[in-house]
Scaffold this motif. Structure first.
Motif, PDB file in Angstrom:
ATOM      1  N   UNK A 251       0.722  -1.187  -0.411  1.00  0.00           N
ATOM      2  CA  UNK A 251      -0.529  -0.220   0.401  1.00  0.00           C
ATOM      3  C   UNK A 251       1.058   1.453   0.107  1.00  0.00           C
ATOM      4  N   UNK A 252       1.900   1.573   0.695  1.00  0.00           N
ATOM      5  CA  UNK A 252       3.400   2.680   0.695  1.00  0.00           C
ATOM      6  C   UNK A 252       3.416   3.020  -0.376  1.00  0.00           C
ATOM      7  N   UNK A 253       4.049   1.853  -1.131  1.00  0.00           N
ATOM      8  CA  UNK A 253       4.119   1.553  -2.989  1.00  0.00           C
ATOM      9  C   UNK A 253       3.348   2.494  -3.526  1.00  0.00           C
ATOM     10  N   UNK A 254       2.083   1.845  -2.909  1.00  0.00           N
ATOM     11  CA  UNK A 254       0.998   2.033  -4.144  1.00  0.00           C
ATOM     12  C   UNK A 254       1.017   3.880  -4.322  1.00  0.00           C
ATOM     13  N   UNK A 255       0.678   4.623  -2.733  1.00  0.00           N
ATOM     14  CA  UNK A 255      -0.052   5.147  -2.409  1.00  0.00           C
ATOM     15  C   UNK A 255       1.230   6.398  -3.380  1.00  0.00           C
TER      16      UNK A 255
ATOM     17  N   UNK B 140       4.412   1.519 -15.309  1.00  0.00           N
ATOM     18  CA  UNK B 140       3.833   1.007 -14.335  1.00  0.00           C
ATOM     19  C   UNK B 140       4.163  -0.802 -14.208  1.00  0.00           C
ATOM     20  N   UNK B 141       4.531  -0.960 -12.995  1.00  0.00           N
ATOM     21  CA  UNK B 141       4.806  -2.873 -13.814  1.00  0.00           C
ATOM     22  C   UNK B 141       3.387  -3.221 -13.171  1.00  0.00           C
ATOM     23  N   UNK B 142       2.576  -5.121 -13.707  1.00  0.00           N
ATOM     24  CA  UNK B 142       1.534  -4.674 -13.212  1.00  0.00           C
ATOM     25  C   UNK B 142       1.793  -5.330 -11.452  1.00  0.00           C
ATOM     26  N   UNK B 143       3.096  -5.268 -10.905  1.00  0.00           N
ATOM     27  CA  UNK B 143       2.492  -5.346  -9.451  1.00  0.00           C
ATOM     28  C   UNK B 143       2.812  -3.674  -8.898  1.00  0.00           C
ATOM     29  N   UNK B 144       3.160  -2.865  -9.421  1.00  0.00           N
ATOM     30  CA  UNK B 144       3.151  -1.504  -9.103  1.00  0.00           C
ATOM     31  C   UNK B 144       1.681  -1.032  -9.433  1.00  0.00           C
TER      32      UNK B 144
ATOM     33  N   UNK C 258      -4.706  -0.716  -4.502  1.00  0.00           N
ATOM     34  CA  UNK C 258      -4.674  -1.576  -2.969  1.00  0.00           C
ATOM     35  C   UNK C 258      -4.737  -0.390  -2.073  1.00  0.00           C
ATOM     36  N   UNK C 259      -3.697   0.375  -2.625  1.00  0.00           N
ATOM     37  CA  UNK C 259      -4.106   2.056  -2.013  1.00  0.00           C
ATOM     38  C   UNK C 259      -4.845   2.779  -2.169  1.00  0.00           C
ATOM     39  N   UNK C 260      -6.149   2.951  -3.320  1.00  0.00           N
ATOM     40  CA  UNK C 260      -7.439   3.436  -3.191  1.00  0.00           C
ATOM     41  C   UNK C 260      -7.995   2.526  -2.952  1.00  0.00           C
ATOM     42  N   UNK C 261      -7.714   1.407  -2.440  1.00  0.00           N
ATOM     43  CA  UNK C 261      -9.175   0.240  -1.606  1.00  0.00           C
ATOM     44  C   UNK C 261      -8.931   0.799  -0.278  1.00  0.00           C
ATOM     45  N   UNK C 262      -8.097   1.162   0.230  1.00  0.00           N
ATOM     46  CA  UNK C 262      -7.763   1.237   1.725  1.00  0.00           C
ATOM     47  C   UNK C 262      -7.870   2.613   1.793  1.00  0.00           C
ATOM     48  N   UNK C 263      -7.658   3.646   1.145  1.00  0.00           N
ATOM     49  CA  UNK C 263      -8.771   4.607   1.016  1.00  0.00           C
ATOM     50  C   UNK C 263     -10.417   4.957   1.033  1.00  0.00           C
TER      51      UNK C 263
ATOM     52  N   UNK D 237      -0.714  -3.185  -8.940  1.00  0.00           N
ATOM     53  CA  UNK D 237      -1.617  -3.851  -7.748  1.00  0.00           C
ATOM     54  C   UNK D 237      -1.449  -3.020  -6.283  1.00  0.00           C
ATOM     55  N   UNK D 238      -0.317  -2.584  -6.567  1.00  0.00           N
ATOM     56  CA  UNK D 238       0.114  -1.533  -4.768  1.00  0.00           C
ATOM     57  C   UNK D 238      -0.972  -0.282  -5.605  1.00  0.00           C
ATOM     58  N   UNK D 239      -0.758   0.435  -6.608  1.00  0.00           N
ATOM     59  CA  UNK D 239      -1.960   1.077  -6.546  1.00  0.00           C
ATOM     60  C   UNK D 239      -3.321   1.611  -5.781  1.00  0.00           C
TER      61      UNK D 239
END
Length: 270
Positions: free
Chosen positions: A151-155, A211-215, A221-226, A217-219
Motif C-alpha cells: 500500500x505504501x508503494x502504491x500511495x 508501471x509494472x503489473x505489481x505496481x 490497494x492504496x485506493x481501496x485502503x482509502x 496492484x499496489x496502486x
C-alpha cells in the motif's frame, strides 16, 4: 588484381553493395527489435475461442455497430475504430456502464446501474474485439486480488502519476473543456487495472513498462485502503477532498467560533 579492379569499377558493383547493405540492415533490425511482454497483450486470432468470438460479434452488431461500424472500423466522429484496443478496453468501457454510450458528450460517465450485459457477454464482446488485432488483455487475477500489494508503494506511485487529476485521495477532479477525472471509490480493481492499461478518454496509458503489473496492484490497494477509511488518521475525513476541505472547515467553523467568542467576551466586558 586488374580483374578485381575491373569488377570494382563496374556499375553493377554499387547495386550489389546497396543490396547487401539493405539485407544486413533488415536482418539486424528483425533480430534486435524489442518485443512486447507476452503477458501484456491479447493472444492472436488463432488462440481466441471461436464460439466466444462469434457470439461477441453478434452482440457487437446488435449493440455497437451503429457507432463503431459493422467491422469495428470506426464511423467518423460517432465512434473510433476498435482494432487494437484489446479486451481490456471492452472490459472497462462496457463493465462500468460507459458503453454503449447513452448520449453524445465530451466524456462518457460511469453508470454501473446501466450495465446491460452479463459478465459472460462482456467476455464475449472482449473476445471479438481482441480478435481484430493485438491489444491489452484483461488483467490476470493475480494482480487484482491485492493479496501481495504494498500500500505504501502504491500511495507513492499514485501521488506521482495520478493525484494531479484524481485528487490525492482519489476523489476525482475537474479537467479542461468540461471533462473530469472520476471518483475512484467503489470501482472494481479489475476496472482500475484495465483503465491504467488502456488510458480511457483523457487518461494517459500506463503500460507495463511504465508501471509494472505489481505496481499497478499496489496502486489499486492504496485506493481501496482509502475507501475503507485508511486515509482518516486525523479524525473525520472532511470528504477527503484535500486542503480545500480543511480550508472550508477552518473558515466556516473555526473562524466562526473565534468571532463568536470575541463578541461574547466583548459583551461581558461591557
Amino acid at each position: 588484381m586488374s580483374k578485381l579492379a575491373t569488377y570494382r569499377r563496374s556499375p553493377i558493383a554499387l547495386i550489389v553493395l546497396l543490396f547487401l547493405g539493405l539485407t544486413f540492415t533488415g536482418t539486424a533490425y528483425a533480430a534486435l527489435q524489442p518485443t512486447a511482454p507476452a503477458d501484456a497483450y491479447s493472444a492472436s486470432n488463432a488462440s481466441e475461442d471461436v464460439d466466444d468470438v462469434e457470439e461477441g460479434r453478434k452482440l457487437f452488431l446488435a449493440n455497437c455497430a451503429s457507432c463503431h461500424g459493422k467491422n469495428a472500423e470506426g464511423n467518423g466522429t460517432a465512434g473510433p475504430s476498435l482494432a487494437g484496443v484489446g479486451a481490456a478496453a471492452v472490459d472497462f468501457q462496457v463493465g462500468t456502464g460507459r458503453m454503449p454510450l447513452a448520449a453524445p458528450g465530451v466524456q462518457a460517465p460511469a453508470n454501473p446501474n446501466q450495465v446491460n450485459f452479463s459478465q459472460q457477454e462482456i467476455d464475449q464482446l472482449a473476445a471479438f474485439v481482441a480478435s481484430l488485432g493485438p491489444g491489452p488483455d484483461v488483467p490476470d487475477e493475480e494482480y487484482t486480488d491485492l493479496e501481495n500489494a504494498d500500500i505504501a508503494n502504491g500511495g507513492m506511485i499514485f501521488r506521482t502519476n495520478c493525484a494531479m487529476c484524481h485528487n490525492s485521495s482519489a476523489q476525482g477532479g475537474a479537467l479542461t473543456r468540461g471533462k473530469f477525472a472520476p471518483d475512484l471509490m467503489g470501482v472494481e480493481p479489475s476496472h482500475m487495472y484495465s483503465a491504467m492499461l488502456t488510458g480511457p478518454q483523457s487518461m494517459p496509458v500506463f503500460n507495463d513498462a511504465t508501471i509494472t503489473p505489481q505496481e499497478k496492484e499496489n496502486v489499486i490497494a492504496f485506493i481501496v485502503n482509502i475507501e475503507e477509511g485508511g486515509n482518516s488518521f486525523g479524525g473525520h475525513d472532511l470528504g477527503s477532498i484535500g486542503p480545500a476541505g480543511d480550508a472550508v472547515f477552518i473558515w466556516t467553523i473555526g473562524i466562526g467560533l473565534l468571532i463568536g467568542a470575541a463578541v461574547w467576551l466583548g459583551r461581558k466586558a461591557a
